[in-house]
Write an enzyme that holds these catalytic residues in place. Structure first.
Site, PDB file in Angstrom:
ATOM      1  N   GLU A 125       0.847  -1.182   0.000  1.00 23.81           N
ATOM      2  CA  GLU A 125       0.000   0.000   0.000  1.00 23.81           C
ATOM      3  C   GLU A 125       0.888   1.238   0.000  1.00 23.81           C
ATOM      4  OE1 GLU A 125      -2.777   0.460   3.246  1.00 23.81           O
ATOM      5  OE2 GLU A 125      -3.803   2.074   2.209  1.00 23.81           O
ATOM      6  N   ALA A 266       1.624  -0.140  10.781  1.00 20.18           N
ATOM      7  CA  ALA A 266       1.328  -1.526  10.439  1.00 20.18           C
ATOM      8  C   ALA A 266       0.523  -1.561   9.155  1.00 20.18           C
ATOM      9  CB  ALA A 266       0.539  -2.201  11.562  1.00 20.18           C
ATOM     10  N   GLU A 268      -2.449  -3.921   6.829  1.00 13.90           N
ATOM     11  CA  GLU A 268      -3.515  -4.919   6.954  1.00 13.90           C
ATOM     12  C   GLU A 268      -3.551  -5.974   5.856  1.00 13.90           C
ATOM     13  OE1 GLU A 268      -3.958  -1.600   6.198  1.00 13.90           O
ATOM     14  OE2 GLU A 268      -5.582  -1.331   4.747  1.00 13.90           O
ATOM     15  N   ASN A 269      -2.424  -6.340   5.244  1.00 12.13           N
ATOM     16  CA  ASN A 269      -2.415  -7.361   4.193  1.00 12.13           C
ATOM     17  C   ASN A 269      -3.314  -8.541   4.563  1.00 12.13           C
ATOM     18  OD1 ASN A 269      -0.064  -5.890   3.138  1.00 12.13           O
ATOM     19  ND2 ASN A 269       0.973  -6.820   4.892  1.00 12.13           N
ATOM     20  N   HIS A 301      -6.880  -2.168  14.970  1.00 10.74           N
ATOM     21  CA  HIS A 301      -7.046  -1.427  13.711  1.00 10.74           C
ATOM     22  C   HIS A 301      -6.805  -2.332  12.498  1.00 10.74           C
ATOM     23  CE1 HIS A 301      -6.826   2.283  11.212  1.00 10.74           C
ATOM     24  NE2 HIS A 301      -5.999   1.541  10.491  1.00 10.74           N
ATOM     25  N   GLU A 302      -5.666  -2.992  12.477  1.00 11.56           N
ATOM     26  CA  GLU A 302      -5.341  -3.819  11.302  1.00 11.56           C
ATOM     27  C   GLU A 302      -6.301  -4.987  11.185  1.00 11.56           C
ATOM     28  OE1 GLU A 302      -3.460  -2.235   9.460  1.00 11.56           O
ATOM     29  OE2 GLU A 302      -2.588  -0.933  10.993  1.00 11.56           O
ATOM     30  N   HIS A 305      -9.580  -3.885   9.703  1.00 11.20           N
ATOM     31  CA  HIS A 305      -9.481  -3.660   8.258  1.00 11.20           C
ATOM     32  C   HIS A 305      -9.912  -4.897   7.470  1.00 11.20           C
ATOM     33  CE1 HIS A 305      -7.908   0.244   7.275  1.00 11.20           C
ATOM     34  NE2 HIS A 305      -6.754   0.118   7.910  1.00 11.20           N
TER      35      HIS A 305
HETATM   36  N1  TRP Z   1      -3.001   1.002   5.646  1.00 14.74           N
HETATM   37  C1  TRP Z   1      -2.142   1.043   6.786  1.00 14.74           C
HETATM   38  C2  TRP Z   1      -2.989   1.297   8.006  1.00 14.74           C
HETATM   39  O1  TRP Z   1      -3.593   2.320   8.157  1.00 14.74           O
HETATM   40  C3  TRP Z   1      -1.033   2.038   6.782  1.00 14.74           C
HETATM   41  C4  TRP Z   1      -0.174   2.270   5.587  1.00 14.74           C
HETATM   42  C5  TRP Z   1      -0.455   2.981   4.507  1.00 14.74           C
HETATM   43  C6  TRP Z   1       1.185   1.940   5.431  1.00 14.74           C
HETATM   44  N2  TRP Z   1       0.631   3.138   3.721  1.00 14.74           N
HETATM   45  C7  TRP Z   1       1.640   2.526   4.278  1.00 14.74           C
HETATM   46  C8  TRP Z   1       2.041   1.205   6.200  1.00 14.74           C
HETATM   47  C9  TRP Z   1       2.965   2.433   3.870  1.00 14.74           C
HETATM   48  C10 TRP Z   1       3.359   1.105   5.788  1.00 14.74           C
HETATM   49  C11 TRP Z   1       3.826   1.721   4.658  1.00 14.74           C
HETATM   50  O2  TRP Z   1      -3.153   0.469   8.806  1.00 14.74           O
HETATM   51 ZN    ZN Z   2      -5.560   1.696   8.532  1.00 14.60          ZN
END
Ligand code: TRP
Ligand code: ZN
Length: 923
Positions: A125, A266, A268-269, A301-302, A305
């Site tokens: 992401e 973190a 959320e894969n 949170h993760e 998601h």
């Molecule tokens: N989606 C992640 C969250 O909010 C965070 C995230 C977005 C992220 N971009 C990133 C983590 C780049 C690491 C590197 O939980």
């Molecule tokens: Zn998030």
């Protein structure tokens, strides 16, 4: 080439992809300097789109081979995109095979495939998957993934990817393989791979609905003893989402892996969350109460998601708040629900609002201000902001306030019923909430409510009350306005839920009877608290049968992300502080009193600061809170923490950081001195918390005892008392947990006592082998307020320390962000040397890691509001960065926007009375 694209992406330009990708079969030969990736996809043309060439995103890849249906094919490069024109006609699926290599060891950006401590990790992401293979790297392209990982078995015994392990075995030459299949379709940003020497804490659970699941928390071999809290938090998360939202875990196996090199908190894969170690590892000897809380909320949170983000994802990155705002709201609710007592819930709410005000409000008042759903970006990485996350969560919370808790649940149910498996927009979410609550006001209010997504800036609600004793009426005039923000000179009225009560002299809430109009009373709310929904530029409420003059308690529980401007007298605020039934507003009244003191001292034209900024009544009120027999320690600690430098600075049209800091120090010294005996009482009363438990009651006690010790040390250093610094040093040495230890060390540092040096040396010896504890050693020295007048030489020395590294984001931030973002008076020096340091570090860091660099670049957001000579020096430093021709898109975008603040003059977070008259009538 550093970047693939240098053009602005606009929300309104969205068009569906020309091709869909149905399946992806990836084979990795993992190697630190040359990893081979074979990518076999099935694609088909999108029948809804006119015939277009296939454009695949790539970034820093070496392309070796492209085959279509097993045959060689012609292709060309357009920048970093791979373009295929001669593809089969028609809508039949075809096979595309792409073979590339990449170099994880050289990947200092930590996006795509990178190494951390000799192990492989990925971060996709928002646009990192294109650094692994060529792909249509956008979230509305959802595919089924099969992944085969091959690697040296001794070096990489653990091979992980999303979903289920379907095969594994030995290969020649000491290598082995693992094959993973993800049962759920997903966008590329949720793809993940981990390979290395890792061990796991495992737990089998049976969910409420009877499903069996394996939970795993993977860490480096020595860290297993720090995973218990993470596992417990994960178990609580699974149970909570099922109980509160009816959302079960949809995988047999759910994995969390920790890495010490990570740009964010973190990720959320799907089924394979990757975490910064900071939000997984926790043991009492190295993690503070705040760390334990942060682990709990980030794990939540993760995990949350998995439904809000993964099962239902974003159509495009402008919809980011669809998943982030909603998921932050969910993790906040999770932590509140775990808090169990009403007081502990209120403390969580207050902490969330403190975060919002200290980060999001300044953002909304500065050059990077953007709506919760932005309209354009150069680099999407710059829009993972507190506006998208924390303000976005407040917007979700307002839906819940408007339709009630049950109505909100109905809306969530409908959202999943309609959109499970889809990539959707914020409009789809809003519509589901409205459609699920046809009898509420939401359907009617929705078009106007959605301005929360499109208008940036923090609205101001102005309130004026008037009591007519003869008529026994109380009139409350409310009006709203919103200052101009970049690109948005004029705003239209927002939908603002104003939760309110009228507080009688004895603290009771008066019954609320309106002359006309309506108040909606939420179920389960204590009578005497109601929600008025302000939709017009102004409104007047007249309450009848009001027997005595009340004090209005407004925006209870922080019912909307606005600034309240109410002309309270000090006596009125003191009544709220002592007696409001709403804990949030009780705390808030104390903050407003403190803020007023600071702003008064700052606005006086006299150069000298007042000897006693706080008056007797306020001191007495704070003493009463501190000594109160019934209030929880955590709540007391929050009330006694007066607004910090940044919050004070945020209220000022023009700010002089050194003067702000001097006023804040004067207030601290007065509080320490005049409440000296009370602090001693509090310290003795609260210092023992028994065996370490991170629960709200004992952490609240530690927090208040820590404040008391700090105040006592401030007093001691003013009066040359040696006893309290001695006690602090002793406590530092004997502490049974990191919270007490760090509080004691902080107390010594803040009062500038010579024992601080000894304690620092000892701390280093104790924790030099523990990265997370060592980060605290770095940051604490930088954050200390006593030396802030001349902290820069210490900062410079720390950047030359053998344990310092720019390549590890946590370590870089422990010094650089702590300095540039966390120490107002240390950073904003009269000689401008802080700005020079900032510019050098931004430029240096940008070559390694643009995401981390651009966060650091944001430290200059507020430059246009600085007084001289700061302002001139700040501008020179920003211009020096801007003059660099090889900046990343990340830093370029921040710097360009920051410089643009000059043209619009100082963006003000003050109330603009006149913006009311500019507001158009309600649509
Ligand atoms: N989606 C992640 C969250 O909010 C965070 C995230 C977005 C992220 N971009 C990133 C983590 C780049 C690491 C590197 O939980
Ligand atoms: Zn998030």
């Amino acid at each position: 080439m550093r970047e693939g694209h240098t053009t602005v992406t606009r929300r309104l330009d969205y068009a569906p992809p020309a091709f869909w990708i149905d399946t992806v079969d990836l084979t990795f030969d993992l190697d630190p300097t040359k990893t081979r990736v074979l990518n076999k996809m099935t694609l088909r043309r999108n029948p809804d789109q006119a015939a277009q060439p296939l454009k695949l995103d790539g970034d820093e890849l070496n392309l070796a081979r492209v085959l279509v249906n097993g045959q060689g094919t012609s292709f060309r490069m357009e920048g970093e995109q791979l373009v295929l024109e001669s593809l089969p006609e028609g809508h039949e699926p075809f096979e595309l095979e792409i073979f590339t290599t990449c170099n994880p060891e050289k990947n200092t950006k930590l996006m795509g495939l990178f190494l951390s401590g000799g192990a492989f990790f990925t971060q996709c992401e928002a646009e990192g998957f294109r650094r692994i293979t060529y792909f249509i790297d956008r979230p509305d392209v959802m595919a089924s993934y099969t992944v085969t990982l091959r690697a040296d078995k001794a070096k990489y015994p653990v091979l992980l990817s999303n979903g289920n392990l379907v095969d594994e075995g030995e290969l020649e030459g000491g290598r082995h393989f693992a094959k993973w299949q993800d049962p759920h379709k997903k966008p590329s940003y949720l793809f993940a791979v981990v390979a290395g020497q890792l061990v796991a804490r495992e737990q089998r659970i049976i969910s409420r609905s009877g499903g069996e699941h394996l939970l795993q928390v993977y860490v480096r071999p020595g860290d297993l003893d720090q995973t218990e809290h993470a596992m417990n938090s994960l178990i609580h998360s699974v149970l909570w989402d099922e109980a509160r939202f009816g959302l079960p875990l949809d995988l047999e196996r759910f994995m969390i892996v920790a890495t010490s090199d990570f740009n964010a908190g973190a990720m959320e894969n799907k089924g394979l969350n990757i975490f910064n170690t900071k939000y997984v590892l926790a043991k009492p000897s190295t993690a503070t109460d705040a760390d334990f809380d942060a682990v709990e909320s980030v794990i939540g949170h993760e995990y949350f998601h998995n439904w809000t983000g993964n099962r239902v994802t974003c159509r495009d990155w402008f919809q980011l708040s669809l998943k982030e705002g909603l998921t932050v709201f969910r993790d906040q609710e999770f932590s509140m629900d775990l808090a169990s007592t009403p007081s502990a819930r209120a403390v969580k709410r207050i902490e969330n609002v403190i975060d919002l005000r200290s980060a999001q409000f300044p953002e909304d008042g500065g050059p990077m201000a953007h709506p919760v759903r932005p309209d354009e970006y150069l680099e999407i990485g710059n829009f993972y902001t507190s506006t998208v996350y924390e303000k976005g969560a407040e917007v979700v919370r307002m839906y819940q306030t408007l339709v009630g808790r049950d109505g909100f649940r109905k809306g969530m149910d409908l959202y999943f019923q309609r959109h499970d498996g889809q990539a959707v927009t914020c409009d789809d979410f809003a519509q589901a909430l409205a459609d699920a609550n046809p009898d509420s006001d939401l359907p009617r209010l929705l078009p106007q409510f959605k301005r929360w997504y499109s208008q940036s800036g923090t609205p101001v609600v102005k309130a004026e009350g008037n009591y007519d004793a003869a008529a026994r009426t109380y009139t409350l005039k409310l009006s709203q306005s919103c200052p101009p923000t970049p690109g948005q000179p004029v705003k239209e009225p927002f939908v603002i839920p104003v939760r309110l009560g009228l507080v009688a002299e004895d603290g009771r809430d008066l019954p609320l009877r309106l002359e006309q109009g309506s108040l909606s009373q939420e179920q389960g709310e204590p009578t005497g608290s109601m929600t008025y929904v302000l939709t017009e530029p102004q409104a007047t409420l007249t309450f009848v049968d009001v027997g005595s003059e009340p004090v209005p308690s407004l925006m209870r529980g922080f019912s909307a992300p606005v600034k309240l401007d109410c002309n309270y007298t000090s006596e009125q605020l003191l009544r709220l502080l002592a007696k409001d039934s709403d804990s949030f507003n009780r705390w808030e009244a104390g903050q407003q009193l403190g803020l007023r003191v600071a702003l008064n001292a700052l606005s006086s034209s006299a150069n000298a600061l007042p000897e006693r900024p706080l008056d007797d009544a306020y001191i007495a009120a704070l003493r009463e809170v501190l000594r109160h027999p019934d209030l929880d320690a955590a709540f007391k600690a929050l009330v006694l923490s007066l607004p910090d430098d940044d919050y004070i600075a945020e209220q000022m049209e023009e700010m002089d950081p050194q003067r702000i800091h001097a006023v804040r120090e004067a207030i601290s010294v007065q509080l320490a001195t005049e409440l000296r005996d009370d602090w001693e009482w509090a310290y003795e009363q609260y210092k023992d918390t028994g065996a370490y438990q991170p629960d709200p009651v004992s952490s609240g006690r530690r927090s208040l005892a820590g404040m008391a010790l700090s105040a006592l040390c401030v007093w001691a250093c003013k009066t040359n008392d040696a006893v309290w610094p001695g006690k602090a040093y002793q406590r530092f040495k004997d502490a049974g947990n990191m919270t007490d230890r760090l509080n004691a060390l902080g107390a010594l540092l803040n009062c500038g006592h010579e024992l601080a040096e000894r304690a620092l040396t000892r701390y280093y010896e104790l924790f030099r082998a523990e990265p997370l504890a060592l980060d605290k050693w770095f940051s604490l020295q930088v954050l200390t307020s006593d030396r802030s007048g001349n902290i820069l030489p210490i900062v410079q020395k720390l950047t030359r320390h053998p344990d310092f590294s720019l390549r590890t984001p946590n370590r870089a931030r422990s010094v650089l962000s702590s300095y540039c973002h966390g120490n107002l008076a240390g950073f904003h020096r009269l000689d401008g040397a802080g700005y020079t340091f900032w510019a050098d570090r931004v430029i240096e860091l940008d070559k390694l890691n643009p995401q981390v660099a651009s966060r650091l670049a944001r430290a200059m957001d507020q430059w246009a509001r600085l007084a001289q000579p700061y302002r001139q020096a700040a501008l020179a430093a920003i211009e020096r960065v801007a003059a660099k021709t090889d900046l990343s898109n990340d830093v370029r975008e921040v710097i360009t926007r920051t410089l643009a603040a000059e043209a619009t003059d100082a963006p003000s977070s003050e109330i603009h009375e006149d913006s009311n008259s500019e507001q158009k009538a309600n649509s």
